[in-house]
Design an enzyme around this catalytic site. Structure first.
Site, PDB file in Angstrom:
ATOM      1  N   SER A 107      24.623  16.397  97.184  1.00 13.87           N
ATOM      2  CA  SER A 107      25.006  15.003  97.447  1.00 13.87           C
ATOM      3  C   SER A 107      25.304  14.267  96.145  1.00 13.87           C
ATOM      4  CB  SER A 107      23.858  14.294  98.166  1.00 13.87           C
ATOM      5  OG  SER A 107      24.027  12.888  98.084  1.00 13.87           O
ATOM      6  N   GLN A 128      29.484  17.044  97.479  1.00 17.87           N
ATOM      7  CA  GLN A 128      29.878  15.867  98.274  1.00 17.87           C
ATOM      8  C   GLN A 128      30.098  14.673  97.361  1.00 17.87           C
ATOM      9  OE1 GLN A 128      27.003  13.229  99.455  1.00 17.87           O
ATOM     10  NE2 GLN A 128      28.837  11.976  99.340  1.00 17.87           N
ATOM     11  N   HIS A 274      26.438  11.460 110.500  1.00 14.80           N
ATOM     12  CA  HIS A 274      25.489  11.223 109.405  1.00 14.80           C
ATOM     13  C   HIS A 274      24.055  11.332 109.924  1.00 14.80           C
ATOM     14  CE1 HIS A 274      26.239   9.655 105.210  1.00 14.80           C
ATOM     15  NE2 HIS A 274      24.922   9.641 105.215  1.00 14.80           N
ATOM     16  N   ARG A 277      22.323   8.108 110.977  1.00 13.19           N
ATOM     17  CA  ARG A 277      21.816   7.182 109.951  1.00 13.19           C
ATOM     18  C   ARG A 277      22.784   6.054 109.637  1.00 13.19           C
ATOM     19  NH1 ARG A 277      17.505   9.787 107.253  1.00 13.19           N
ATOM     20  NH2 ARG A 277      17.746   8.906 105.177  1.00 13.19           N
TER      21      ARG A 277
END
Ligand SMILES: Cc1cc2nc3c(=O)[nH]c(=O)nc-3n(C[C@H](O)[C@H](O)[C@H](O)COP(=O)(O)O)c2cc1C
Length: 376
Positions: A107, A128, A274, A277
């Site tokens: 991430s 990402q 997600h 979220r």
């Protein structure tokens, strides 16, 4: 080390190890958590059709994405701030993915620099990113990914705005880090987590800062608040023109967006809400998946995550049109207790369960599974 027999087992152990506010940060979803629950509930509501007396003596659970064969059909989805669960979390998860023959998506909001994670699990790490308002950050990210030998870039397209998570607000678990007295007392009663947290590598925040130094918590807070609500498909096209590797667009929940992603040069679409979220007024990923897969019609691979807790969920996702599944929370549950072995154990559990579920449907090759295995 506790050896879990299921994701639920691993979850129970993680719940004992982590302070309440940290567990809530992991498990929580946006607002009323309707989408979060739908991800799990919709998957468990779908039944598979048992078929008997077909030869299932040799099972093949491998999948193929971008010309690479992955030994297991489940990869690890990008998760930010993993160092809060265990200081070595990103490296531990990347190593687990590597050992299991699958991928780990690093991430942009990680606590560990991309190059370190990529070096720990060569060939198994994807990166990402998203569109930051400061275009220099995008440029720097592409450069870092390139320097780290990353081949696959995952663009999180669903973070142009962000949602409240009521659990975090209740616990005072915000980036300003003002935990409530109750949260602090609870954390004090989790000695193993506290020990790791206090004695492990200092929790810095990755490698995103403009001057190349790891960020402090405060800088990370400012960085995470940098949403780019004006991002459009033209930004994907711009990245396409600059990035020689593969591009995956994450956060696709509609067939029209899948088409737009392909038209903008994406090499894969990643169906995801997600993990519930972000937008709490939308369907589960498994319910959005079939229409998206039908639109994509094999032009590019379809990735999917959200609510996978059993191997049968993987079979269901693949039957609905996924080419690769990913999980977030389940591997963290496994990793909290013992790092890499625990996360690897969770990947193994899911793969073994998927193999048994697949065999019960009378199918021996997961890649060939289609909607005929669903019970009507
Ligand atoms: C703690 C946590 C942090 C996350 N951070 C990110 C992130 O930084 N970038 C991103 O694209 N998705 C992020 N996600 C979403 C995951 O990539 C994934 O879509 C989701 O967890 C899948 O659902 P599951 O947890 O039910 O498997 C995060 C999820 C969790 C649980």
């Amino acid at each position: 080390m506790n050896i879990p027999n299921s994701v639920n087992d691993a979850r129970e152990v993680a719940g004992k190890r982590l302070p309440r506010m940290v567990m809530d940060f992991l498990e929580g979803g946006a607002l009323d958590e309707i989408t979060l629950r739908a991800n799990v509930n919709d998957l468990t509501a779908i039944r598979l059709q048992q078929r008997v007396l077909r030869d299932v003596s040799t099972m093949d659970l491998s999948v193929s994405v971008f010309g690479t064969t992955l030994r297991t059909p489940v990869g690890i989805a990008p998760m930010g701030l993993l160092s809060l669960f265990r200081p070595d979390a990103d490296v531990a998860l990347a190593r687990a993915a590597h050992a299991a023959g699958t991928v780990f998506v690093h991430s942009a909001w990680s606590g560990t620099p991309l190059r370190d994670v990529a070096a720990a699990a060569p060939g198994s790490v994807w990166s990402q990113m998203t569109f930051w308002p400061d275009a220099r950050l995008v440029e720097q990210h592409l450069q870092r990914a390139h320097d780290a030998g990353i081949e696959v870039l995952v663009i999180a397209a669903d973070v142009s705005v962000s949602s409240k998570r009521d659990r975090d607000l209740r616990n005072g678990f915000t980036m300003e880090a003002r935990p409530t007295p109750r949260s602090v007392l609870n954390a004090a009663r989790k000695p193993r987590w506290l020990w790791h947290f206090l004695t492990g590598p200092r929790v810095t925040f990755g490698d995103q800062s403009v001057d190349g130094k790891p960020m402090s918590l405060k800088q990370m807070q400012e960085f995470m608040e940098q949403e780019n609500a004006s991002a459009t498909w033209a930004d994907v096209e711009r990245i396409r023109a600059q990035w020689p590797g593969r591009i995956v667009v994450k956060g696709i929940m509609s067939p029209d967006d899948a088409r737009a992603a392909i038209d903008s040069g994406a090499d894969a679409v990643y169906v995801s809400n997600h993990g519930g979220r972000q937008f709490d007024s939308q369907p589960s990923t498994v319910s959005a998946l079939p229409a998206i897969a039908d639109t994509v019609a094999g032009q590019v691979p379809v990735l999917a995550d959200g609510g996978i807790r059993r191997g049968s969920d993987i079979v269901t996702m693949m039957a609905m049109g996924a080419d690769l599944c990913l999980v977030g929370r389940p591997v963290v549950y496994g990793m909290v207790d013992s790092g890499t072995p625990g996360a690897e154990r969770v990947l193994d559990i899911l793969t073994e369960e998927a193999a048994v579920a697949l065999a019960f449907t009378g199918t021996s090759c997961l890649r060939e599974v289609d909607r005929s295995v669903l019970s009507r």
